[in-house]
Design an enzyme around this catalytic site. Structure first.
Site, mmCIF file in Angstrom:
data_model
loop_
_atom_site.group_PDB
_atom_site.id
_atom_site.type_symbol
_atom_site.label_atom_id
_atom_site.label_comp_id
_atom_site.label_asym_id
_atom_site.label_seq_id
_atom_site.Cartn_x
_atom_site.Cartn_y
_atom_site.Cartn_z
ATOM 1 C CB THR A 36 36.204 -38.068 -12.172
ATOM 2 O OG1 THR A 36 35.064 -38.342 -11.350
ATOM 3 C CG2 THR A 36 36.216 -38.954 -13.415
ATOM 4 C CG ASP A 60 32.294 -28.981 -10.168
ATOM 5 O OD1 ASP A 60 31.374 -29.762 -9.579
ATOM 6 O OD2 ASP A 60 32.366 -27.883 -10.024
ATOM 7 C CG ASN A 87 31.926 -42.145 -4.421
ATOM 8 O OD1 ASN A 87 31.232 -42.847 -3.367
ATOM 9 N ND2 ASN A 87 32.856 -41.370 -4.278
ATOM 10 C CB SER A 138 21.574 -43.728 -1.999
ATOM 11 O OG SER A 138 20.601 -43.065 -1.320
ATOM 12 C CE1 TYR A 152 24.562 -36.575 2.237
ATOM 13 C CE2 TYR A 152 23.074 -38.129 3.378
ATOM 14 C CZ TYR A 152 24.297 -38.113 2.623
ATOM 15 O OH TYR A 152 25.253 -38.977 2.118
ATOM 16 C CE LYS A 156 23.862 -39.191 -1.302
ATOM 17 N NZ LYS A 156 24.594 -39.598 -2.281
ATOM 18 C CB THR A 187 34.428 -42.223 4.223
ATOM 19 O OG1 THR A 187 33.197 -41.426 4.621
ATOM 20 C CG2 THR A 187 34.067 -43.402 3.742
#
Length: 281
Positions: A36, A60, A87, A138, A152, A156, A187
């Site tokens: 997704t 979403d 993820n 995480s 952030y 997590k 990434t």
């Protein structure tokens, strides 16, 4: 691998980063992947190359109704999800004072409430089957934080504590929960246009400014290899005694060990005061 023995993976944020690497690794192992993404066309090449193994689905994760619909559709068509990978996410940089109420709530929707809703939708079927794995991506920021990452890391940390309690609840049902704590991996998390920055306040130029510069300057030069991360996650899931937490990357190991050492040292330093708060015998 036969249709009956191939595992069914549901991976959010599957168009890039860890999600994409895990999707590719699952396909290589003969498994089936429902990937997704907000823009599922990012998976078009993988679908074209493996039309019998890969589906791209628009999702979403912050849209609760859409989460429920996707979960119900996958279960109706495949009958099960063997591995759920939460993820989908993004980087957000900003001092706590710079972070608006909307920014903070949006980040919790993305990193906590969305994954929680999807997990809750699939969990009864895993429990009934007495099998399944839940992988929550995480960060090393789930256990520690520093200037610019307060929001952030808060999301997590919340995800990790949900996961730890969940693991204690569902292990008797044969369900595995894995918390993945990556360091800096190559990434697009820090890529231009992907990382989110709160509006700057000049008073935080020295502290948060350094974090902003690190995020902006390190895109494309991070030491971690997503393909190796995917292999490590699969290894952990297949282990006879899997870990609850899996740190990924030498930087994550060093940071987490240093943090735990500092926590232990502080507890020891203040142990007498801490123990002195018990009611006298």
């Amino acid at each position: 691998m036969t249709q009956d023995t191939a595992k069914v993976w549901l991976i959010t944020g599957a168009s890039s980063g860890f999600g994409r690497a895990l999707a590719e690794a699952a396909v290589a192992a003969g498994d089936r992947v429902i990937g997704t993404a907000r823009r599922p066309d990012g998976l078009a090449d993988l679908v074209t190359a493996h039309p019998d193994q890969v589906e791209a689905v628009a999702l979403d994760i912050t849209d609760g109704d859409c989460v429920d619909e996707v979960a119900a559709d996958v279960l109706a068509r495949h009958g099960r999800v063997d591995v759920l990978v939460n993820n989908a996410g993004r980087t957000q940089v900003g001092a706590f004072e710079e972070t608006t109420e909307t920014e903070l709530r949006d980040l919790f929707e993305l990193h906590v409430f969305g994954p929680a809703r999807l997990t809750r939708a699939l969990l009864p079927h895993m429990r009934e089957r007495r099998a399944g794995s839940i992988v929550n991506i995480s960060s090393l920021g789930g256990q520690l934080s520093f200037a610019g990452f307060s929001a952030y890391s808060a999301t997590k940390a919340a995800l990790e504590q949900l996961s730890e309690g969940l693991a204690d609840e569902v292990t008797p049902f044969g369900i595995r929960v894995l918390i993945v704590e990556p360091g800096a991996f190559r990434t697009n998390l820090f890529a231009r246009g992907a990382a989110y920055f709160s509006a700057e306040h000049p008073e935080y130029a020295e502290t948060v400014g350094a974090t902003r510069a690190m995020v902006r300057d390190s895109a494309g030069s991070q030491p971690g290899d997503p393909a190796k991360a995917a292999a490590a996650i699969r290894l952990a899931l297949a282990a006879e005694k899997p870990p609850l937490r899996l740190a990924l990357g030498g930087d994550a190991v060093d940071a987490l060990v240093g943090h735990l050492d500092a926590v232990r040292a502080e507890i020891t330093e203040w142990e007498e005061v801490s123990r002195g708060t018990d009611i006298d015998a």
